[in-house]
Design a protein around this motif. Sequence first.
Motif, PDB file in Angstrom:
ATOM      1  N   GLY A 199       0.750  -1.214   0.103  1.00  0.00           N
ATOM      2  CA  GLY A 199      -0.087  -0.019   0.165  1.00  0.00           C
ATOM      3  C   GLY A 199       0.782   1.299  -0.010  1.00  0.00           C
ATOM      4  O   GLY A 199       0.254   2.485  -0.322  1.00  0.00           O
ATOM      5  N   ARG A 200       2.045   1.171   0.122  1.00  0.00           N
ATOM      6  CA  ARG A 200       2.885   2.406   0.185  1.00  0.00           C
ATOM      7  C   ARG A 200       3.047   2.886  -1.151  1.00  0.00           C
ATOM      8  O   ARG A 200       3.197   2.044  -2.045  1.00  0.00           O
ATOM      9  CB  ARG A 200       3.991   2.287   1.196  1.00  0.00           C
ATOM     10  N   LYS A 243       8.757   4.447  -1.408  1.00  0.00           N
ATOM     11  CA  LYS A 243       9.794   3.258  -1.509  1.00  0.00           C
ATOM     12  C   LYS A 243      10.974   3.660  -1.998  1.00  0.00           C
ATOM     13  O   LYS A 243      12.147   3.339  -1.607  1.00  0.00           O
ATOM     14  CB  LYS A 243       9.142   2.163  -2.106  1.00  0.00           C
ATOM     15  N   HIS A 244      10.983   4.411  -3.279  1.00  0.00           N
ATOM     16  CA  HIS A 244      12.300   4.920  -3.680  1.00  0.00           C
ATOM     17  C   HIS A 244      13.052   6.005  -2.860  1.00  0.00           C
ATOM     18  O   HIS A 244      14.236   6.130  -2.664  1.00  0.00           O
ATOM     19  CB  HIS A 244      11.889   5.390  -5.111  1.00  0.00           C
ATOM     20  N   GLU A 245      12.406   6.665  -1.985  1.00  0.00           N
ATOM     21  CA  GLU A 245      13.019   7.610  -1.195  1.00  0.00           C
ATOM     22  C   GLU A 245      13.607   6.887   0.090  1.00  0.00           C
ATOM     23  O   GLU A 245      14.723   7.382   0.376  1.00  0.00           O
ATOM     24  CB  GLU A 245      11.866   8.659  -0.516  1.00  0.00           C
ATOM     25  N   LEU A 246      13.057   5.804   0.468  1.00  0.00           N
ATOM     26  CA  LEU A 246      13.448   5.046   1.554  1.00  0.00           C
ATOM     27  C   LEU A 246      14.767   4.462   0.916  1.00  0.00           C
ATOM     28  O   LEU A 246      16.168   4.241   1.601  1.00  0.00           O
ATOM     29  CB  LEU A 246      12.640   3.945   2.080  1.00  0.00           C
ATOM     30  N   ALA A 247      14.637   3.669  -0.323  1.00  0.00           N
ATOM     31  CA  ALA A 247      15.888   3.029  -0.780  1.00  0.00           C
ATOM     32  C   ALA A 247      17.213   3.939  -1.080  1.00  0.00           C
ATOM     33  O   ALA A 247      18.207   3.725  -0.872  1.00  0.00           O
ATOM     34  CB  ALA A 247      15.535   2.396  -2.317  1.00  0.00           C
ATOM     35  N   GLN A 248      16.770   5.194  -1.450  1.00  0.00           N
ATOM     36  CA  GLN A 248      17.971   6.177  -1.556  1.00  0.00           C
ATOM     37  C   GLN A 248      18.496   6.520  -0.061  1.00  0.00           C
ATOM     38  O   GLN A 248      19.925   6.425  -0.036  1.00  0.00           O
ATOM     39  CB  GLN A 248      17.433   7.449  -2.298  1.00  0.00           C
ATOM     40  N   GLU A 302       6.469  -6.684  -0.439  1.00  0.00           N
ATOM     41  CA  GLU A 302       4.934  -6.266  -0.083  1.00  0.00           C
ATOM     42  C   GLU A 302       4.051  -7.534   0.223  1.00  0.00           C
ATOM     43  O   GLU A 302       3.795  -8.357  -0.525  1.00  0.00           O
ATOM     44  CB  GLU A 302       4.234  -5.454  -0.953  1.00  0.00           C
ATOM     45  N   VAL A 303       3.404  -7.379   1.438  1.00  0.00           N
ATOM     46  CA  VAL A 303       2.658  -8.544   1.928  1.00  0.00           C
ATOM     47  C   VAL A 303       1.203  -8.097   2.298  1.00  0.00           C
ATOM     48  O   VAL A 303       1.071  -6.764   2.835  1.00  0.00           O
ATOM     49  CB  VAL A 303       2.992  -9.179   3.422  1.00  0.00           C
ATOM     50  N   GLU A 304       0.123  -8.687   1.668  1.00  0.00           N
ATOM     51  CA  GLU A 304      -1.190  -7.923   1.974  1.00  0.00           C
ATOM     52  C   GLU A 304      -1.473  -8.250   3.409  1.00  0.00           C
ATOM     53  O   GLU A 304      -1.067  -9.294   4.072  1.00  0.00           O
ATOM     54  CB  GLU A 304      -2.213  -8.855   1.114  1.00  0.00           C
ATOM     55  N   LYS A 305      -2.333  -7.550   4.028  1.00  0.00           N
ATOM     56  CA  LYS A 305      -2.912  -7.658   5.606  1.00  0.00           C
ATOM     57  C   LYS A 305      -3.388  -8.877   5.775  1.00  0.00           C
ATOM     58  O   LYS A 305      -2.932  -9.383   6.891  1.00  0.00           O
ATOM     59  CB  LYS A 305      -3.729  -6.594   5.803  1.00  0.00           C
ATOM     60  N   ALA A 306      -3.946  -9.639   5.071  1.00  0.00           N
ATOM     61  CA  ALA A 306      -4.433 -10.960   5.266  1.00  0.00           C
ATOM     62  C   ALA A 306      -3.341 -12.103   5.460  1.00  0.00           C
ATOM     63  O   ALA A 306      -3.552 -13.065   6.275  1.00  0.00           O
ATOM     64  CB  ALA A 306      -5.343 -11.476   4.304  1.00  0.00           C
TER      65      ALA A 306
END
Length: 84
Positions: free
Chosen positions: A34-35, A40-45, A68-72
Amino acid sequence: MLIKHQNTIYLHYGLPYIRQECTMPLVRISMLSGRSDEKKHELAQEITKSFERVWNNKPEAITIIFDEVEKADWVVGGVPYSKK
């Protein structure tokens, strides 16, 4: 069959070896889906900059994978996150 030799990984599937270059370090991040790609690219940088600064790694040697994992499918204490 997986055969490792220095920083190269050889994958064997009953055919001649397929050579795949491996970068180090590899950072794997598991998180709920969901992000945004932008975040995600900002975090990777930022993670890449940290490895450059702390371990003197070249940016092209750093691999980051987002799982990425679904909530279920994310279960804590026997309860799926989707039910919390």
